[in-house]
Design a protein around this motif. Structure first.
Motif, PDB file in Angstrom:
ATOM      1  N   GLY A 219       0.718  -1.299   0.127  1.00 35.42           N
ATOM      2  CA  GLY A 219      -0.122   0.011   0.040  1.00 35.42           C
ATOM      3  C   GLY A 219       0.751   1.225   0.001  1.00 35.42           C
TER       4      GLY A 219
ATOM      5  N   ASP B 119      -5.746   5.319  -5.513  1.00 34.48           N
ATOM      6  CA  ASP B 119      -5.799   5.220  -4.154  1.00 34.48           C
ATOM      7  C   ASP B 119      -6.844   3.702  -3.999  1.00 34.48           C
TER       8      ASP B 119
ATOM      9  N   SER C 194      -5.639   0.426  -2.133  1.00 31.07           N
ATOM     10  CA  SER C 194      -6.435  -0.093  -1.115  1.00 31.07           C
ATOM     11  C   SER C 194      -6.846  -1.738  -1.386  1.00 31.07           C
TER      12      SER C 194
END
Length: 346
Positions: free
Chosen positions: A228, A316, A320
């Motif tokens: 991440g 993003d 995730s």
């Protein structure tokens, strides 16, 4: 089958493709042999980089350190040297990224990751690269950050404005584009010397490393969930319109493929033989999750290379998704670690 369209990415996946081991001992030996092979290549590429930087510094020195005069007299030759320096840097960096998922997760070797690739300068609050860099002129840089991404990449690609010395039309198109500069020769040679020194030290310590179960589990549990963070670095890089001075030489996704492939290799070779002895279903689940994770990163990189423009929101979301898979893997590996009395940290 994954569709990989660049030689660099294909190389990372091919060299990192895990091979099943018959026993845990054999698997640990395979991991060590793989890491030593790429570490040795890292040393060779770092030496090649240093030799080219020496040629570059020599050309600047001939003109008394006058970068404008050097460019005026030897522009094409200097442009060729900068191109060669960048190519050697990429070759060295990619060799390290291929083994970073292993090196950075082994407690006795993790400090090399901070020095070579991932460490912050001494001004940061954490993850500081604990070394000093002495430059050819005797200047000592105290805790300057990682050699690859804090120092040499911004320097060689012209995003380190403080050490840019002369605007230069490196590609001879009649314009001065982003990153088209001659850079500080003193810092360049110091960084190149540092990469050789610390790559060689890593190789020596890797040769002395005695592979063991605790280290294998530690590497997978420590490094897999960093995916991440890498997606965040990709999001902030110039590839997505950010202003980061690092990760400009190539997409951060190429690095992620190398790092996560190293984690996968450590699992498949060194840990799967342990898991499969008493829970083959769990082993199959973890192995499938790694394939899912690598597929996600690879397909995203393929889309990027094909010209897809990702928004910050998309980056993003992808980060995730990758993090969720990674955390699922770690939770399952921790089950086996507890069952087999594996010591993680401390």
């Amino acid at each position: 089958m994954l569709r990989i369209t660049t030689l660099i990415v294909a190389s990372l996946l091919v060299t990192a493709a895990p091979v099943w081991a018959l026993t845990e001992t054999e698997g640990l030996a395979q991991v060590k042999a793989f890491t030593l092979e790429h570490n040795a290549r890292l040393v060779i590429e770092a030496q090649r980089l240093r030799d080219t930087v020496i040629d570059y510094t020599g050309s600047i020195a001939v003109h008394g350190g006058d970068y404008a005069a050097a460019w005026s007299a030897e522009g094409p030759a200097l442009a060729a040297l900068v191109t060669s320096i960048r190519a050697s840097w990429l070759a060295a960096s990619n060799q390290y990224e291929t083994i970073e998922g292993i090196v950075a997760g082994i407690p006795s070797l993790a400090h090399y990751d901070l020095i070579l690739d991932a460490g912050n300068p001494g001004s940061a609050d954490e993850d500081i690269a604990e070394y000093d860099l002495t430059l050819p002129d005797g200047t000592v840089l105290v805790r300057p950050g990682s050699l690859f991404h804090s120092i040499s990449e911004p320097l060689f690609w012209g995003t380190d404005a403080a050490h840019a010395r002369q605007a230069a039309d490196l590609n001879d198109d009649g314009q001065i584009g982003a990153g088209e500069v001659l850079f500080d020769a003193n810092l360049a040679l110091g960084a190149a010397n540092g990469l050789v020194k610390w790559s060689e030290r890593l190789l020596a310590d890797m040769e002395a490393w005695e592979p063991n179960r605790d280290d294998a589990f530690a590497a997978v549990i420590t490094m897999t969930p960093t995916v991440g963070d890498y997606f965040s670095e990709w999001k902030e890089s110039q590839f997505l319109g950010g202003e980061s001075a690092a990760f400009v030489a190539q997409s951060r996704l190429v690095d992620v493929l190398g790092i996560m492939s190293g984690c996968q290799r450590m699992y498949v070779n060194a840990i799967a033989p342990v898991v499969a002895t008493d829970d083959p279903a769990l082993d199959a689940s973890i192995a499938a999750a790694y394939e899912e994770l690598l597929s996600l990163v690879s397909e995203t990189r393929t889309r990027e290379e094909a010209g897809d423009q990702f928004t910050v929101e998309e980056a993003d979301a992808l980060g995730s998704e990758a993090q969720d898979i990674a955390e699922r893997i770690v939770a399952q590996v921790l089950q086996t670690a507890a069952k087999h009395g594996v010591k993680i940290g401390g």
